[in-house]
Design a protein around this motif. Structure first.
Motif, PDB file in Angstrom:
ATOM      1  N   LEU A   1      86.952  30.243 -49.253  1.00 46.76           N
ATOM      2  CA  LEU A   1      87.141  29.666 -47.928  1.00 46.76           C
ATOM      3  C   LEU A   1      87.635  28.234 -48.070  1.00 46.76           C
ATOM      4  O   LEU A   1      87.226  27.505 -48.965  1.00 46.76           O
ATOM      5  N   GLU A   2      88.488  27.834 -47.165  1.00 47.56           N
ATOM      6  CA  GLU A   2      89.121  26.525 -47.274  1.00 47.56           C
ATOM      7  C   GLU A   2      88.834  25.689 -46.028  1.00 47.56           C
ATOM      8  O   GLU A   2      88.683  26.214 -44.934  1.00 47.56           O
ATOM      9  N   GLY A   3      88.793  24.383 -46.223  1.00 46.78           N
ATOM     10  CA  GLY A   3      88.703  23.453 -45.101  1.00 46.78           C
ATOM     11  C   GLY A   3      87.465  23.640 -44.260  1.00 46.78           C
ATOM     12  O   GLY A   3      86.337  23.523 -44.730  1.00 46.78           O
ATOM     13  N   ILE A   4      87.682  23.951 -42.996  1.00 48.52           N
ATOM     14  CA  ILE A   4      86.562  24.121 -42.068  1.00 48.52           C
ATOM     15  C   ILE A   4      86.145  25.583 -41.951  1.00 48.52           C
ATOM     16  O   ILE A   4      85.677  26.039 -40.917  1.00 48.52           O
ATOM     17  N   LEU A   5      86.349  26.319 -43.052  1.00 44.20           N
ATOM     18  CA  LEU A   5      85.924  27.714 -43.189  1.00 44.20           C
ATOM     19  C   LEU A   5      86.593  28.644 -42.181  1.00 44.20           C
ATOM     20  O   LEU A   5      85.983  29.588 -41.687  1.00 44.20           O
ATOM     21  N   THR A   6      87.872  28.396 -41.881  1.00 43.29           N
ATOM     22  CA  THR A   6      88.604  29.267 -40.966  1.00 43.29           C
ATOM     23  C   THR A   6      89.703  30.058 -41.644  1.00 43.29           C
ATOM     24  O   THR A   6      90.271  30.967 -41.043  1.00 43.29           O
ATOM     25  N   SER A   7      90.034  29.740 -42.899  1.00 45.76           N
ATOM     26  CA  SER A   7      91.076  30.475 -43.610  1.00 45.76           C
ATOM     27  C   SER A   7      90.709  30.600 -45.079  1.00 45.76           C
ATOM     28  O   SER A   7      89.867  29.865 -45.590  1.00 45.76           O
ATOM     29  N   CYS A   8      91.350  31.540 -45.758  1.00 49.90           N
ATOM     30  CA  CYS A   8      91.108  31.761 -47.174  1.00 49.90           C
ATOM     31  C   CYS A   8      92.347  31.378 -47.965  1.00 49.90           C
ATOM     32  O   CYS A   8      93.471  31.496 -47.488  1.00 49.90           O
TER      33      CYS A   8
END
Length: 91
Positions: free
Chosen positions: A58-65
């Motif tokens: 998960l990347e950043g603010i957990l909205t994309s992979c």
């Protein structure tokens, strides 16, 4: 998929500009074959991330992979290099 499709479209445009009388030979079957090739090529490139040890994170603010580009192990580095070469250099 989008980078490979744009690369194939630019090759097709180059062939038409280079030899305009052969533009009639580029039919729907050729264009469909290019589209299918683009999707298969993208699936091969992205499957490296599925079969690696760490895979996707998960990347950043957990909205994309995305692939694990922060890991220091050699498998993750190899997958990252292969995806860079397959996704940006070859097309």
């Amino acid at each position: 998929v989008s980078i490979t499709t744009m690369a194939l479209m630019s090759i097709e445009r180059y062939l038409i500009v280079k030899n305009p009388l052969n533009a009639l030979k580029l039919d729907e079957k050729f264009i469909l074959g290019c589209s299918v090739f683009s999707w298969i090529y993208a699936l091969v490139c992205i499957s490296l991330g599925f079969f690696s040890k760490r895979g996707f994170e998960l990347e950043g603010i957990l909205t994309s992979c995305t692939i694990d580009y922060l890991s220091q192990d050699s498998i993750s580095r190899l997958v990252l290099m292969l995806m860079f070469i397959g996704g940006f250099i070859i097309p």
